[in-house]
Design an enzyme around this catalytic site. Structure first.
Site, PDB file in Angstrom:
ATOM      1  N   CYS A 114       0.892  -1.239  -0.020  1.00 27.77           N
ATOM      2  CA  CYS A 114       0.188  -0.058  -0.106  1.00 27.77           C
ATOM      3  C   CYS A 114       0.811   1.113  -0.086  1.00 27.77           C
ATOM      4  CB  CYS A 114      -1.020  -0.118   1.332  1.00 27.77           C
ATOM      5  SG  CYS A 114      -2.126  -1.109   1.096  1.00 27.77           S
ATOM      6  N   HIS A 245      -3.215   7.347   2.283  1.00 31.69           N
ATOM      7  CA  HIS A 245      -3.421   6.059   1.732  1.00 31.69           C
ATOM      8  C   HIS A 245      -4.949   5.828   2.037  1.00 31.69           C
ATOM      9  CE1 HIS A 245      -3.944   1.824   0.842  1.00 31.69           C
ATOM     10  NE2 HIS A 245      -3.729   1.499   2.080  1.00 31.69           N
ATOM     11  N   ASN A 275     -10.103   0.054  -0.083  1.00 29.56           N
ATOM     12  CA  ASN A 275      -8.591   0.187  -0.211  1.00 29.56           C
ATOM     13  C   ASN A 275      -8.074  -0.384  -1.595  1.00 29.56           C
ATOM     14  OD1 ASN A 275      -5.861  -0.388  -0.001  1.00 29.56           O
ATOM     15  ND2 ASN A 275      -6.107  -1.157   2.205  1.00 29.56           N
TER      16      ASN A 275
HETATM   17  N1  ACO Z   1     -18.671  -7.917   8.985  1.00 35.70           N
HETATM   18  C1  ACO Z   1     -19.034  -8.224  10.398  1.00 35.70           C
HETATM   19  N2  ACO Z   1     -18.203  -8.842  11.514  1.00 35.70           N
HETATM   20  C2  ACO Z   1     -17.047  -8.926  11.136  1.00 35.70           C
HETATM   21  C3  ACO Z   1     -16.494  -8.627   9.780  1.00 35.70           C
HETATM   22  C4  ACO Z   1     -17.239  -8.077   8.829  1.00 35.70           C
HETATM   23  N3  ACO Z   1     -17.015  -8.094   7.597  1.00 35.70           N
HETATM   24  N4  ACO Z   1     -15.246  -8.668   9.888  1.00 35.70           N
HETATM   25  C5  ACO Z   1     -14.991  -8.908  11.242  1.00 35.70           C
HETATM   26  N5  ACO Z   1     -16.048  -9.154  11.929  1.00 35.70           N
HETATM   27  C6  ACO Z   1     -15.989  -9.420  13.478  1.00 35.70           C
HETATM   28  C7  ACO Z   1     -14.979 -10.172  13.648  1.00 35.70           C
HETATM   29  O1  ACO Z   1     -15.267 -11.635  13.516  1.00 35.70           O
HETATM   30  C8  ACO Z   1     -14.966  -9.848  15.305  1.00 35.70           C
HETATM   31  O2  ACO Z   1     -15.978 -10.590  15.843  1.00 35.70           O
HETATM   32  P1  ACO Z   1     -15.895 -11.237  17.489  1.00 35.70           P
HETATM   33  O3  ACO Z   1     -15.776 -10.079  18.373  1.00 35.70           O
HETATM   34  O4  ACO Z   1     -17.115 -12.178  17.508  1.00 35.70           O
HETATM   35  O5  ACO Z   1     -14.455 -12.204  17.491  1.00 35.70           O
HETATM   36  C9  ACO Z   1     -15.515  -8.357  15.308  1.00 35.70           C
HETATM   37  O6  ACO Z   1     -16.012  -8.240  13.998  1.00 35.70           O
HETATM   38  C10 ACO Z   1     -14.415  -7.394  15.356  1.00 35.70           C
HETATM   39  O7  ACO Z   1     -13.261  -7.587  14.724  1.00 35.70           O
HETATM   40  P2  ACO Z   1     -12.053  -6.768  14.499  1.00 35.70           P
HETATM   41  O8  ACO Z   1     -11.030  -7.262  13.539  1.00 35.70           O
HETATM   42  O9  ACO Z   1     -11.396  -6.486  16.147  1.00 35.70           O
HETATM   43  O10 ACO Z   1     -12.643  -5.222  14.267  1.00 35.70           O
HETATM   44  P3  ACO Z   1     -11.634  -4.032  14.064  1.00 35.70           P
HETATM   45  O11 ACO Z   1     -12.685  -3.096  14.615  1.00 35.70           O
HETATM   46  O12 ACO Z   1     -10.518  -4.037  14.374  1.00 35.70           O
HETATM   47  O13 ACO Z   1     -11.988  -3.635  12.271  1.00 35.70           O
HETATM   48  C11 ACO Z   1     -10.911  -3.675  10.490  1.00 35.70           C
HETATM   49  C12 ACO Z   1     -11.536  -4.424  11.590  1.00 35.70           C
HETATM   50  C13 ACO Z   1     -11.718  -3.049   9.541  1.00 35.70           C
HETATM   51  C14 ACO Z   1     -10.128  -4.779   9.771  1.00 35.70           C
HETATM   52  C15 ACO Z   1      -9.531  -2.972  10.936  1.00 35.70           C
HETATM   53  O14 ACO Z   1      -8.854  -3.575  11.999  1.00 35.70           O
HETATM   54  C16 ACO Z   1      -8.956  -2.337  10.228  1.00 35.70           C
HETATM   55  O15 ACO Z   1      -9.097  -1.512   9.175  1.00 35.70           O
HETATM   56  N6  ACO Z   1      -7.471  -2.595  10.153  1.00 35.70           N
HETATM   57  C17 ACO Z   1      -6.363  -2.128   9.252  1.00 35.70           C
HETATM   58  C18 ACO Z   1      -6.338  -2.161   7.936  1.00 35.70           C
HETATM   59  C19 ACO Z   1      -5.265  -1.610   7.251  1.00 35.70           C
HETATM   60  O16 ACO Z   1      -5.112  -0.452   7.456  1.00 35.70           O
HETATM   61  N7  ACO Z   1      -4.580  -2.290   6.429  1.00 35.70           N
HETATM   62  C20 ACO Z   1      -3.383  -1.604   5.926  1.00 35.70           C
HETATM   63  C21 ACO Z   1      -3.248  -1.614   4.613  1.00 35.70           C
HETATM   64  S1  ACO Z   1      -3.776  -2.682   3.775  1.00 35.70           S
HETATM   65  C22 ACO Z   1      -2.484  -3.265   2.696  1.00 35.70           C
HETATM   66  O17 ACO Z   1      -1.453  -3.143   2.888  1.00 35.70           O
HETATM   67  C23 ACO Z   1      -2.677  -4.305   1.413  1.00 35.70           C
END
Ligand code: ACO
Length: 318
Positions: A114, A245, A275
């Site tokens: 990214c 980004h 993204n």
């Molecule tokens: N729909 C519904 N529920 C979901 C989904 C979904 N699509 N995905 C995960 N959940 C659930 C999980 O199973 C979890 O359930 P549980 O509590 O029963 O176990 C709950 O939601 C919380 O999951 P988390 O992963 O803790 O959610 P979080 O608030 O952290 O959000 C997210 C997840 C959006 C992925 C976030 O962590 C994020 O944006 N991370 C960074 C991503 C990023 O910046 N990547 C860098 C660049 S990408 C690259 O380089 C290719």
């Protein structure tokens, strides 16, 4: 003193739009969950026969047109991507063929996931400042839909396809003021596509420890924006636009807060694009320039973090 200036921008998004409602028919998720956790409403998805190079070629042609430059006037082609068309040749060479660039200028890919676009911008700037190139084409394009596991709700809701491009030219006026790059491979397993060529395997899709990536990203962006401002002897108040980004609205909001910038000074496209990895910054920049928000002479802060981890920022006067 020679500087590099952005003299043209272009972008491309595939025709097909996938709204959150479509994802709810594929995995156990909801529009409310996706929007509240990420800000994403929809993403664009490439056709099966549409490649990263195809998308990049359209963006590149638009960038060359806006710079008023012919393809054969280029003396360097850089292509930032982690979804290349082929193992080799590089996507940059395939793009040379597509745009009929036959003048023999060097062309190579930049793989920094990214943050590929900020890595590419840094390389372009150094080529120009050293006098090795005058006219550089930098493309950021990715086709992540082809490496997403469409049965994994924790990743498939996040990504989209697209391309952006800029032309950089040598100038006596800045231009790029400063570039800061970092990487730390100790975090490789937090965000990866585990299999490859020399390490074959079954796992050919994106794997991510989302909340750990999120925490690292917020902290890294906090330090990065301070560092790039200090390096260029600029103040937060000098900035006209933050063009980050586009991974997650919450990460972007945290960075804007750190910079004391209202959201009206942030170019945000994550709602519509998702993204798009290396494409996200040039797509956002082209969007802001073409809709008239970003004007010549304004100071832009570009920043990104991605798999590696690899991260970086560029401060540039448009
Ligand atoms: N729909 C519904 N529920 C979901 C989904 C979904 N699509 N995905 C995960 N959940 C659930 C999980 O199973 C979890 O359930 P549980 O509590 O029963 O176990 C709950 O939601 C919380 O999951 P988390 O992963 O803790 O959610 P979080 O608030 O952290 O959000 C997210 C997840 C959006 C992925 C976030 O962590 C994020 O944006 N991370 C960074 C991503 C990023 O910046 N990547 C860098 C660049 S990408 C690259 O380089 C290719």
């Amino acid at each position: 003193m020679i500087y590099s200036r952005i003299t043209g921008t272009g972008s491309y998004l595939p025709e097909r739009i996938m709204p959150n409602s479509e994802l709810t028919t594929m995995v156990d998720t909801s529009d409310e969950w996706i929007q509240s956790r990420t800000g994403i409403k929809q993403r664009h998805i490439a056709r099966a026969d549409e490649s990263t190079c195809d998308m990049g070629a359209v963006a590149a042609t638009r960038a060359l047109q806006s710079a008023g430059l012919e393809p054969n006037q280029l003396d360097l082609v850089l292509f930032a991507t982690s979804t290349p068309d082929q193992i080799f040749p590089s996507t940059a060479c395939l793009l040379q063929r597509q745009l009929e660039i036959t003048n023999g200028c060097p062309a190579f890919d930049v793989q920094a996931v990214c943050s590929g676009f900020v890595y590419g911008l840094t390389i372009a700037d150094k080529f120009i400042k050293s006098g090795s190139a005058k006219n550089v084409l930098l493309i950021g394009a990715d086709c992540l839909s082809k490496i997403v596991d469409w049965t994994d709700r924790s990743t498939c809701v996040l990504f989209g396809d697209g391309a952006g491009a800029v032309v950089l030219q040598a100038s006596t006026e800045p231009g790029v003021y400063s570039t800061v790059l970092h990487a730390n491979g100790a975090y490789a397993n937090m965000l990866e596509v585990p299999c490859g060529v020399s390490k074959p395997g079954e796992e050919r899709f994106i794997k991510m420890q989302g909340s750990d990536v999120f925490k690292f990203a917020v902290a890294a962006m906090d330090e990065l924006v301070e560092e790039v401002l200090v390096t260029s002897a600029m103040q937060k108040s000098d900035l006209d636009w933050l063009i980050p980004h586009q991974a997650n609205q919450r990460i972007i909001t945290a960075t804007a807060k750190k910079l004391n910038m209202p959201m009206s000074k942030v170019i945000m496209t994550v709602e519509e694009h998702g993204n798009t990895s290396a494409a996200s910054i040039p797509l956002a920049m082209d969007t802001g320039i073409r809709d008239g928000r970003v004007k010549p002479g304004q100071l832009l802060l570009l920043e990104a973090i991605g798999g590696g981890f690899a991260w970086g920022a560029v401060l540039v006067r448009y």
